[in-house]
Design a protein around this motif. Structure first.
Motif, short mmCIF file in Angstrom:
data_model
loop_
_atom_site.label_atom_id
_atom_site.label_comp_id
_atom_site.label_asym_id
_atom_site.label_seq_id
_atom_site.Cartn_x
_atom_site.Cartn_y
_atom_site.Cartn_z
N GLU A 109 0.84 -1.21 0.00
CA GLU A 109 0.00 0.00 0.00
C GLU A 109 0.87 1.25 0.00
O GLU A 109 0.61 2.21 -0.72
CB GLU A 109 -0.97 0.01 1.19
CG GLU A 109 -1.78 1.32 1.23
CD GLU A 109 -3.11 1.26 1.97
OE1 GLU A 109 -3.29 0.39 2.83
OE2 GLU A 109 -3.96 2.13 1.66
N LEU A 136 0.88 4.03 -2.99
CA LEU A 136 0.62 5.45 -2.74
C LEU A 136 1.74 6.30 -3.35
O LEU A 136 1.48 7.33 -3.97
CB LEU A 136 0.49 5.73 -1.24
CG LEU A 136 -0.78 5.20 -0.55
CD1 LEU A 136 -0.65 5.31 0.97
CD2 LEU A 136 -2.03 5.95 -1.03
N VAL A 164 -3.57 11.43 -3.65
CA VAL A 164 -3.78 10.36 -2.66
C VAL A 164 -3.27 10.88 -1.33
O VAL A 164 -2.56 11.90 -1.30
CB VAL A 164 -3.00 9.06 -3.05
CG1 VAL A 164 -3.52 8.44 -4.34
CG2 VAL A 164 -1.49 9.33 -3.17
N PRO A 177 2.04 9.28 1.46
CA PRO A 177 2.59 8.22 2.31
C PRO A 177 3.77 8.78 3.11
O PRO A 177 4.64 9.43 2.54
CB PRO A 177 3.06 7.17 1.30
CG PRO A 177 3.32 7.92 0.04
CD PRO A 177 2.37 9.09 0.03
N PHE A 207 -8.00 6.73 -2.04
CA PHE A 207 -7.23 6.07 -0.97
C PHE A 207 -7.50 4.57 -0.94
O PHE A 207 -8.11 4.03 -1.86
CB PHE A 207 -7.51 6.74 0.39
CG PHE A 207 -8.91 6.55 0.92
CD1 PHE A 207 -9.96 7.32 0.44
CD2 PHE A 207 -9.18 5.61 1.92
CE1 PHE A 207 -11.25 7.16 0.95
CE2 PHE A 207 -10.46 5.44 2.43
CZ PHE A 207 -11.50 6.21 1.94
N GLN A 265 1.18 8.96 -6.28
CA GLN A 265 1.56 10.34 -6.00
C GLN A 265 2.57 10.85 -7.04
O GLN A 265 2.43 11.96 -7.56
CB GLN A 265 2.19 10.42 -4.61
CG GLN A 265 2.45 11.82 -4.12
CD GLN A 265 3.14 11.82 -2.75
OE1 GLN A 265 4.05 11.03 -2.49
NE2 GLN A 265 2.69 12.68 -1.87
#
Ligand SMILES: Nc1ncnc2c1ncn2[C@@H]1O[C@H](COP(=O)(O)OP(=O)(O)OP(=O)(O)O)[C@@H](O)[C@H]1O
Ligand SMILES: [Mg+2]
Length: 257
Positions: A124, A128, A138, A141, A210, A132
């Motif tokens: 995950e 992200l 998003v 992170p 997300f 991005q």
């Protein structure tokens, strides 16, 4: 008596947040959460994130789901962060395998459920970052360790931003959705694989996608199947809301052009 160590204190606080938010209705719920979410290794990981200054405080529970719990935390500048803790219990790690095997970023498959959850968390985080980097909005992170992901908090704490499912949506959200499905595929080389009205925040500065744990590279053998499913979900959602346009086949052609 010895002073309880940090991880015990962290566990006590998390449990208190859950009680206050009434996520724990029965004693059996409390026991389950203690064993499955707040196990010692998870609490040590929280402690480690605090020691590394990736996190400085935990403030409360935002949402308690079956697979993960999301907490409101603070970074070292006292800014809000979202702390997503994946449950390490075996419940549905088998289901996750199909979204890990076939993704060439991850070589050897993990042996147990705990390792699978750690890999899922890392996945995950990486997803992200990829999204991005491709200019898709998003939650930024920030850090991850074991089954814990720290990211930008979207919303006005303690409330998370509303999702599409809880909002009015129209032509703007429709256009954003299919532009984003296209950008994910063509620019990030990703398929979300769980794209739905429940996984998009609606904010004043525009939507934020997300819940990227299931996303796979577009080279995954089932990537097109997942893309097709993501598109169909969104076509169906917008139709229900009276917003129309291309059907799923047409969007598949546009995106795979
Ligand atoms: N970055 C964030 N900022 C604020 N709130 C968040 C953030 N990420 C998640 N949340 C909150 O936690 C909820 C669940 O997050 P997410 O969808 O990532 O987890 P999930 O495992 O899919 O849980 P569920 O099965 O309940 O959807 C979101 O609907 C939202 O309320
Ligand atoms: Mg979700």
């Amino acid at each position: 008596m010895a002073e309880p160590d940090e991880s015990v204190k962290i566990r006590e606080r998390l449990l208190r947040f859950e009680r206050e938010s009434r996520y724990l209705r029965r004693d059996s719920d409390e026991r389950k959460v203690l064993e499955e979410v707040f196990d010692r290794s998870t609490m040590l990981a929280v402690e480690e994130l605090i020691a590394r200054k990736d996190l400085s405080e935990l403030r409360g529970v935002v949402r308690a789901g079956k697979e993960a719990r999301v907490y409101l935390g603070e970074d070292r500048a006292a800014g809000p962060v979202a702390v997503k803790i994946y449950l390490t219990s075996a419940s549905d790690f088998r289901k996750r395998m199909g979204y890990i095997a076939g993704d060439r970023r991850f070589g050897k498959l993990p042996a147990g459920s705990r390792e699978t959850v750690y890999l899922w968390t890392r996945k995950e985080f990486k997803n992200l970052q990829l999204a991005q980097g491709a200019g898709i909005r998003v939650p930024a992170p920030l850090a991850f360790l074991k089954n814990i992901l720290v990211m930008e908090y979207v919303g006005t704490p303690p409330a998370p931003a509303p999702t599409f499912s809880e909002s009015e949506v129209g032509d703007e959200e429709y256009a954003w959705t299919f532009k984003t499905l296209d950008a994910l595929w063509t620019r990030a080389g990703l398929v979300h694989a769980d794209f739905s009205e429940f996984n998009i925040f609606r904010t004043e500065s525009g939507p934020v996608l997300f819940d990227m744990g299931s996303a796979v590279l577009s080279s995954h053998p089932q990537a097109q199947e997942f893309l097709r499913r993501d598109i169909s979900n969104m076509v169906r959602f917008f139709r229900k809301r009276g917003v129309g346009g291309n059907d799923a086949d047409e969007w598949m052609r546009v995106i795979l052009r």
